[in-house]
Write a protein that holds these residues in place. Structure first.
Motif, mmCIF file in Angstrom:
data_model
loop_
_atom_site.group_PDB
_atom_site.id
_atom_site.type_symbol
_atom_site.label_atom_id
_atom_site.label_comp_id
_atom_site.label_asym_id
_atom_site.label_seq_id
_atom_site.Cartn_x
_atom_site.Cartn_y
_atom_site.Cartn_z
ATOM 1 N N UNK A 83 125.907 19.336 55.515
ATOM 2 C CA UNK A 83 125.760 20.616 56.004
ATOM 3 C C UNK A 83 126.917 21.398 55.351
ATOM 4 N N UNK A 84 128.184 20.832 55.523
ATOM 5 C CA UNK A 84 129.553 21.609 55.302
ATOM 6 C C UNK A 84 129.602 21.958 53.680
ATOM 7 N N UNK A 85 129.020 21.051 53.068
ATOM 8 C CA UNK A 85 129.279 21.183 51.415
ATOM 9 C C UNK A 85 128.009 21.842 50.842
ATOM 10 N N UNK A 86 126.937 21.554 51.320
ATOM 11 C CA UNK A 86 125.922 21.756 50.490
ATOM 12 C C UNK A 86 124.779 22.987 51.254
ATOM 13 N N UNK A 87 124.922 23.256 52.396
ATOM 14 C CA UNK A 87 124.185 24.274 53.137
ATOM 15 C C UNK A 87 125.285 25.263 53.626
ATOM 16 N N UNK A 88 126.018 25.624 52.991
ATOM 17 C CA UNK A 88 127.020 26.525 53.217
ATOM 18 C C UNK A 88 126.700 28.122 53.122
ATOM 19 N N UNK A 89 125.895 28.436 54.053
ATOM 20 C CA UNK A 89 125.023 29.756 54.072
ATOM 21 C C UNK A 89 126.021 30.891 54.056
ATOM 22 N N UNK A 90 127.218 30.545 54.603
ATOM 23 C CA UNK A 90 128.066 31.602 54.793
ATOM 24 C C UNK A 90 128.762 32.042 53.421
ATOM 25 N N UNK A 91 128.626 31.211 52.407
ATOM 26 C CA UNK A 91 129.254 31.403 51.097
ATOM 27 C C UNK A 91 128.108 32.401 50.249
ATOM 28 N N UNK A 92 127.031 32.606 50.850
ATOM 29 C CA UNK A 92 125.874 33.199 50.052
ATOM 30 C C UNK A 92 125.386 34.587 50.919
ATOM 31 N N UNK A 93 124.576 35.216 49.992
ATOM 32 C CA UNK A 93 123.845 36.509 50.609
ATOM 33 C C UNK A 93 122.310 36.401 50.417
ATOM 34 N N UNK A 94 121.683 37.148 51.051
ATOM 35 C CA UNK A 94 120.163 37.262 50.803
ATOM 36 C C UNK A 94 119.433 36.086 50.956
ATOM 37 N N UNK A 95 118.313 36.046 50.095
ATOM 38 C CA UNK A 95 117.394 34.764 50.318
ATOM 39 C C UNK A 95 117.960 33.609 50.391
ATOM 40 N N UNK A 96 119.103 33.426 49.291
ATOM 41 C CA UNK A 96 119.831 32.120 49.115
ATOM 42 C C UNK A 96 120.668 31.846 50.444
ATOM 43 N N UNK A 97 121.157 32.609 51.243
ATOM 44 C CA UNK A 97 122.000 32.517 52.457
ATOM 45 C C UNK A 97 120.566 32.047 53.483
ATOM 46 N N UNK A 98 119.760 32.833 53.524
ATOM 47 C CA UNK A 98 118.571 32.454 54.600
ATOM 48 C C UNK A 98 118.222 31.053 54.266
ATOM 49 N N UNK A 99 117.989 30.536 52.985
ATOM 50 C CA UNK A 99 117.278 29.333 52.752
ATOM 51 C C UNK A 99 118.413 28.178 53.279
ATOM 52 N N UNK A 100 119.681 28.550 53.070
ATOM 53 C CA UNK A 100 120.679 27.603 53.313
ATOM 54 C C UNK A 100 120.802 27.511 54.831
ATOM 55 N N UNK A 101 120.743 28.589 55.588
ATOM 56 C CA UNK A 101 120.892 28.581 57.059
ATOM 57 C C UNK A 101 119.583 27.788 57.311
ATOM 58 N N UNK A 102 118.432 27.991 56.922
ATOM 59 C CA UNK A 102 117.375 27.090 57.508
ATOM 60 C C UNK A 102 117.508 25.834 57.042
ATOM 61 N N UNK A 103 117.842 25.238 55.972
ATOM 62 C CA UNK A 103 118.219 23.910 55.667
ATOM 63 C C UNK A 103 119.547 23.315 56.756
ATOM 64 N N UNK A 104 120.330 24.257 56.989
ATOM 65 C CA UNK A 104 121.422 23.679 57.942
ATOM 66 C C UNK A 104 120.947 23.406 59.243
ATOM 67 N N UNK A 105 120.189 24.426 59.613
ATOM 68 C CA UNK A 105 119.670 24.077 61.006
ATOM 69 C C UNK A 105 118.443 22.904 61.028
ATOM 70 N N UNK A 106 117.651 22.856 60.081
ATOM 71 C CA UNK A 106 116.576 21.595 59.981
ATOM 72 C C UNK A 106 117.655 20.359 60.221
#
Length: 138
Positions: A83-106
């Protein structure tokens, strides 16, 4: 009161969550390395190699009911790192950030299931002389 059937089914399904991606990374090696590199993880080839090993070995331990508590807690640590290395939604914007946040929460949901599995599994010392023995029944 515990249900061995529910415990075993949940353990098997959690194992599949790790086994299938672990196996899929082998034929998709270059794509896996590219995805890890996209997140600026150092030594992406080594990271993917470690991931494949952890996923497959850990899943097989869960499926065969060996060192379930230890393996589950190991996967908890693995998910925190992923989660810390690959689902770093805080480093992205838009749809990519949303996708990483979803993966992080999953992954947090999977982590919760692993904690429940660890808490409901027998405590036994980690002894490699007995690694081939199954955990005692619930």
């Amino acid at each position: 009161m515990t249900s061995p059937a529910l415990h075993g089914t949940g353990r098997f399904l959690l194992a599949l969550y790790f086994l299938v991606p672990g196996l899929m990374k082998i034929p998709g090696w270059s794509d896996s390395v590219a995805m890890v590199a996209h997140h600026n993880v150092p030594f992406p080839e080594g990271a993917v190699g470690i991931s494949v090993t952890v996923n497959i070995v850990g899943a097989l331990l869960l499926i065969t009911n060996r060192h379930v508590r230890f393996t589950s807690l190991g996967f908890v640590a693995y998910i925190i790192i992923v989660n810390a290395l690959l689902h770093d939604f805080w480093n992205f914007e838009g749809i990519e950030a949303a996708h990483e946040l979803q993966s992080f929460m999953k992954n947090l949901g999977i982590l919760a299931g692993l904690l429940v599995l660890a808490g409901g599994s027998a405590r036994r010392p980690l002894d490699f002389r007995t690694i081939l023995q199954r955990d005692p029944p619930l």
